[in-house]
Design an enzyme around this catalytic site. Structure first.
Site, mmCIF file in Angstrom:
data_model
loop_
_atom_site.group_PDB
_atom_site.id
_atom_site.type_symbol
_atom_site.label_atom_id
_atom_site.label_comp_id
_atom_site.label_asym_id
_atom_site.label_seq_id
_atom_site.Cartn_x
_atom_site.Cartn_y
_atom_site.Cartn_z
ATOM 1 N N THR A 108 -59.684 34.261 1.699
ATOM 2 C CA THR A 108 -61.067 33.923 2.010
ATOM 3 C C THR A 108 -61.680 35.149 2.670
ATOM 4 O O THR A 108 -61.043 36.201 2.763
ATOM 5 C CB THR A 108 -61.142 32.719 2.967
ATOM 6 O OG1 THR A 108 -60.604 33.101 4.241
ATOM 7 C CG2 THR A 108 -60.348 31.533 2.422
ATOM 8 N N ASN A 153 -63.886 22.456 10.436
ATOM 9 C CA ASN A 153 -63.398 23.681 9.803
ATOM 10 C C ASN A 153 -64.027 24.947 10.384
ATOM 11 O O ASN A 153 -63.419 26.016 10.345
ATOM 12 C CB ASN A 153 -63.672 23.610 8.294
ATOM 13 C CG ASN A 153 -63.494 24.947 7.609
ATOM 14 O OD1 ASN A 153 -62.383 25.414 7.401
ATOM 15 N ND2 ASN A 153 -64.604 25.594 7.257
ATOM 16 N N ASP A 165 -76.113 24.071 14.669
ATOM 17 C CA ASP A 165 -75.550 24.959 15.679
ATOM 18 C C ASP A 165 -74.474 24.172 16.401
ATOM 19 O O ASP A 165 -74.764 23.313 17.234
ATOM 20 C CB ASP A 165 -76.642 25.409 16.658
ATOM 21 C CG ASP A 165 -76.094 26.307 17.768
ATOM 22 O OD1 ASP A 165 -74.886 26.621 17.754
ATOM 23 O OD2 ASP A 165 -76.889 26.692 18.653
ATOM 24 N N TYR A 193 -57.788 34.315 20.083
ATOM 25 C CA TYR A 193 -57.894 33.445 18.903
ATOM 26 C C TYR A 193 -56.760 32.425 18.895
ATOM 27 O O TYR A 193 -56.990 31.229 18.662
ATOM 28 C CB TYR A 193 -57.862 34.285 17.623
ATOM 29 C CG TYR A 193 -57.821 33.460 16.368
ATOM 30 C CD1 TYR A 193 -58.957 32.807 15.907
ATOM 31 C CD2 TYR A 193 -56.630 33.311 15.647
ATOM 32 C CE1 TYR A 193 -58.919 32.023 14.759
ATOM 33 C CE2 TYR A 193 -56.585 32.539 14.504
ATOM 34 C CZ TYR A 193 -57.727 31.900 14.058
ATOM 35 O OH TYR A 193 -57.685 31.125 12.925
ATOM 36 N N LEU A 210 -62.435 28.304 3.374
ATOM 37 C CA LEU A 210 -61.788 27.034 3.063
ATOM 38 C C LEU A 210 -62.800 25.885 3.017
ATOM 39 O O LEU A 210 -62.665 24.971 2.208
ATOM 40 C CB LEU A 210 -60.707 26.729 4.106
ATOM 41 C CG LEU A 210 -59.475 27.644 4.114
ATOM 42 C CD1 LEU A 210 -58.523 27.228 5.232
ATOM 43 C CD2 LEU A 210 -58.759 27.622 2.778
ATOM 44 N N THR A 245 -72.143 21.463 6.728
ATOM 45 C CA THR A 245 -72.935 22.187 7.715
ATOM 46 C C THR A 245 -72.691 23.688 7.661
ATOM 47 O O THR A 245 -71.632 24.162 7.255
ATOM 48 C CB THR A 245 -72.631 21.703 9.151
ATOM 49 O OG1 THR A 245 -71.451 22.362 9.653
ATOM 50 C CG2 THR A 245 -72.440 20.195 9.205
ATOM 51 N N LYS A 302 -56.682 28.162 19.070
ATOM 52 C CA LYS A 302 -55.993 27.284 18.116
ATOM 53 C C LYS A 302 -54.910 26.453 18.808
ATOM 54 O O LYS A 302 -54.646 25.320 18.395
ATOM 55 C CB LYS A 302 -55.414 28.108 16.963
ATOM 56 C CG LYS A 302 -56.491 28.740 16.080
ATOM 57 C CD LYS A 302 -57.480 27.682 15.558
ATOM 58 C CE LYS A 302 -58.543 28.263 14.653
ATOM 59 N NZ LYS A 302 -59.478 27.235 14.145
ATOM 60 N N SER A 313 -56.668 24.139 12.240
ATOM 61 C CA SER A 313 -56.075 25.041 13.216
ATOM 62 C C SER A 313 -55.655 26.320 12.490
ATOM 63 O O SER A 313 -56.405 26.851 11.681
ATOM 64 C CB SER A 313 -54.894 24.357 13.919
ATOM 65 O OG SER A 313 -54.298 25.213 14.863
#
Length: 230
Positions: free
Chosen positions: A186, A85, A58, A151, A16, A34, A155, A136
């Site tokens: 993705t 992101n 980083d 995970y 994304l 980045t 979120k 999120s």
């Protein structure tokens, strides 16, 4: 939207983030983007425009994040929109994931965003404007996914801190938005973007079935088009 605005986007070499950066540049925005690997980022975006500033960062290192914010302001003069992101998935039961595996997911998905927020807020406060988008997931709404407990916990944390940040930043003219995507086509489910336990426990049949389905069936067949997300 005002195309003179300067965007700062993390995790921009794929998924994304990459789709967003390409669309922003096409629309004439200035974009600092980045990635852990700046060569991967340059190849993926493939732009020679002065409006594109690729940065190797980083996110787990506060000093690296602070330097990227300073570099963006030095190059463009300001930052208007921040998109947190960067992140990755982690697939494994609560029992079988090690402390290190769980903490690493939090370090990137939660504390990486916090490092960016802490570094950029002084500048947004000074200019009395700005917008922070925290990416999120549907996993920030519900944890009812076997094998995605850690995970989802990251979120849920992103959603909670974002709601508090919105209340804190409002007085300074800064908006905060949570974006909670579902399944998009993705590379999120590829080996480079999702972690699995080093020591799986076969007794967790539902988790193993979910892992196999996500890696072999769902990957590449997600219903969402990332180009239409933004």
């Amino acid at each position: 939207m005002d195309s003179k605005k300067v965007w700062f986007v993390t995790g921009a070499s794929k998924g994304l983030g990459l789709s967003l950066v390409k669309q922003l540049l096409d629309q004439g925005f200035k974009v600092a983007a980045t990635s852990r690997n700046i060569d991967d980022l340059r190849r993926a975006v493939n732009s020679k425009s002065d409006s594109f500033l690729p940065l190797a960062v980083d996110l787990k290192a506060g000093a690296s994040v602070e330097q990227s914010i300073k570099a963006t302001i030095a190059h463009f003069g300001r930052i208007d929109v921040v998109v947190n992101n960067a992140g990755y998935g982690l697939l494994g039961s609560i029992e079988e994931l090690s402390d290190q595996e769980a903490r690493e997911n939090f370090d990137v998905n939660v504390f990486g965003s916090l490092n960016v927020i802490r570094a950029v807020m002084p500048h947004l406060r000074e200019q009395q404007s700005g917008h922070i988008f925290n990416i999120s997931s549907i996993g920030g709404f519900t944890g009812n996914f076997p094998g995605f407990g850690i995970y989802c916990a990251t979120k849920f944390a992103v959603e909670g801190l974002s709601e508090s940040l919105a209340a804190e930043a409002k007085a300074f003219g800064i908006n905060v938005t949570i974006v909670s995507p579902g399944y998009f086509r993705t590379d999120f489910l590829t080996a480079t973007s999702i972690g699995v336990p080093s020591h799986p426990i076969d007794a967790y049949e539902a988790v193993r079935a979910s892992q196999q389905a996500h890696q072999t069936q769902i990957n590449g067949n997600q219903p969402g088009d990332p180009k239409k997300q933004f």
